[in-house]
Design an enzyme around this catalytic site. Structure first.
Site, short mmCIF file in Angstrom:
data_model
loop_
_atom_site.label_atom_id
_atom_site.label_comp_id
_atom_site.label_asym_id
_atom_site.label_seq_id
_atom_site.Cartn_x
_atom_site.Cartn_y
_atom_site.Cartn_z
N HIS A 17 0.84 -1.21 0.00
CA HIS A 17 0.00 0.00 0.00
C HIS A 17 0.87 1.26 0.00
O HIS A 17 0.60 2.21 -0.73
CB HIS A 17 -0.91 0.04 1.24
N LYS A 41 -18.56 -7.07 8.03
CA LYS A 41 -17.24 -7.70 7.91
C LYS A 41 -16.53 -7.62 9.25
O LYS A 41 -16.69 -6.64 9.99
CB LYS A 41 -16.43 -6.92 6.86
N ARG A 90 -1.77 -6.18 -8.40
CA ARG A 90 -0.66 -7.12 -8.23
C ARG A 90 -0.61 -8.15 -9.34
O ARG A 90 0.44 -8.67 -9.68
CB ARG A 90 -0.80 -7.86 -6.88
N SER A 127 -2.63 -7.86 2.75
CA SER A 127 -3.07 -7.77 4.16
C SER A 127 -3.50 -9.15 4.65
O SER A 127 -3.29 -9.48 5.81
CB SER A 127 -4.24 -6.79 4.29
P1 ADP Z 1 -9.60 -4.24 -0.30
O1 ADP Z 1 -10.21 -4.85 0.93
O2 ADP Z 1 -10.42 -3.19 -0.96
O3 ADP Z 1 -9.00 -5.22 -1.28
P2 ADP Z 1 -6.93 -3.72 0.61
O4 ADP Z 1 -6.63 -2.95 1.85
O5 ADP Z 1 -6.61 -5.17 0.63
O6 ADP Z 1 -8.42 -3.41 0.31
O7 ADP Z 1 -6.20 -3.07 -0.64
C1 ADP Z 1 -6.39 -1.73 -1.01
C2 ADP Z 1 -5.73 -1.50 -2.36
O8 ADP Z 1 -4.34 -1.77 -2.28
C3 ADP Z 1 -6.23 -2.39 -3.49
O9 ADP Z 1 -6.21 -1.66 -4.70
C4 ADP Z 1 -5.23 -3.48 -3.55
O10 ADP Z 1 -5.16 -4.09 -4.84
C5 ADP Z 1 -3.97 -2.68 -3.28
N1 ADP Z 1 -2.88 -3.52 -2.79
C6 ADP Z 1 -2.92 -4.38 -1.77
N2 ADP Z 1 -1.73 -4.99 -1.60
C7 ADP Z 1 -0.91 -4.48 -2.55
C8 ADP Z 1 0.46 -4.72 -2.95
N3 ADP Z 1 1.22 -5.60 -2.33
N4 ADP Z 1 0.95 -4.00 -3.97
C9 ADP Z 1 0.16 -3.12 -4.63
N5 ADP Z 1 -1.12 -2.87 -4.33
C10 ADP Z 1 -1.65 -3.54 -3.32
#
Ligand code: ADP
Length: 145
Positions: A17, A41, A90, A127
């Protein structure tokens, strides 16, 4: 004023992120990292801790703010007068998931999505992996800011 919302659960914020936000900073005047709260959730970290972790990661950066919201991301963008949604990709699984949402947000709400492809060193980070490691008592320090 070019403003973007970077929505997500951030449960917790990871280096992936941080990479997306850092690389998007030259594109926008302001980036609002926005934690979407879904009452149905369950989360591993409480909302206030997730906000604190994000604030700590971007402390001193005046272009980044942190917020939380309920309901549609596009409505939150309108409230915040943000013209763009920022998302990270990703892999093709992320792409397939994002495509229809981005198209709907543009058609229905006029909010465009901007995607950055993650840096290769962070493509394995999510995450959910961090939560798995945490649940099993492992060391996830190298995956988070
Ligand atoms: P959500 O629950 O909406 O998927 P996340 O917190 O998991 O939310 O992710 C928020 C954003 O960050 C999404 O666009 C996700 O694809 C991106 N993201 C998560 N991990 C990575 C990573 N390792 N590299 C790039 N983008 C990421």
């Amino acid at each position: 004023m070019r403003r973007a919302v970077f929505p997500g659960s951030f449960d917790p914020i990871t280096l992936g992120h941080v990479d997306i936000v850092t690389r998007a900073l030259p594109l926008f005047d302001e980036i609002i990292i926005a934690i979407g709260v879904n009452a149905n959730k369950s989360y591993m970290w409480p909302l206030d801790e997730r906000i604190e972790k994000i604030e700590a990661a971007f402390r001193g950066n005046t272009k980044v703010t942190v917020a939380s919201y309920e309901g549609l991301t596009a409505n939150f963008c309108k409230e915040q007068q943000a013209q763009f949604i920022l998302r990270g990709l990703r892999n093709t699984t992320d792409f397939n998931y994002e495509q229809t949402i981005a198209q709907a947000n543009e058609k229905v709400n006029g909010v465009d999505s901007i995607f950055l492809i993650c840096s290769p060193e962070f493509s394995h980070i999510s995450s959910s992996i961090v939560r798995d490691i945490a649940r099993n008592g492992g060391d996830f320090a190298s995956l988070i800011p």
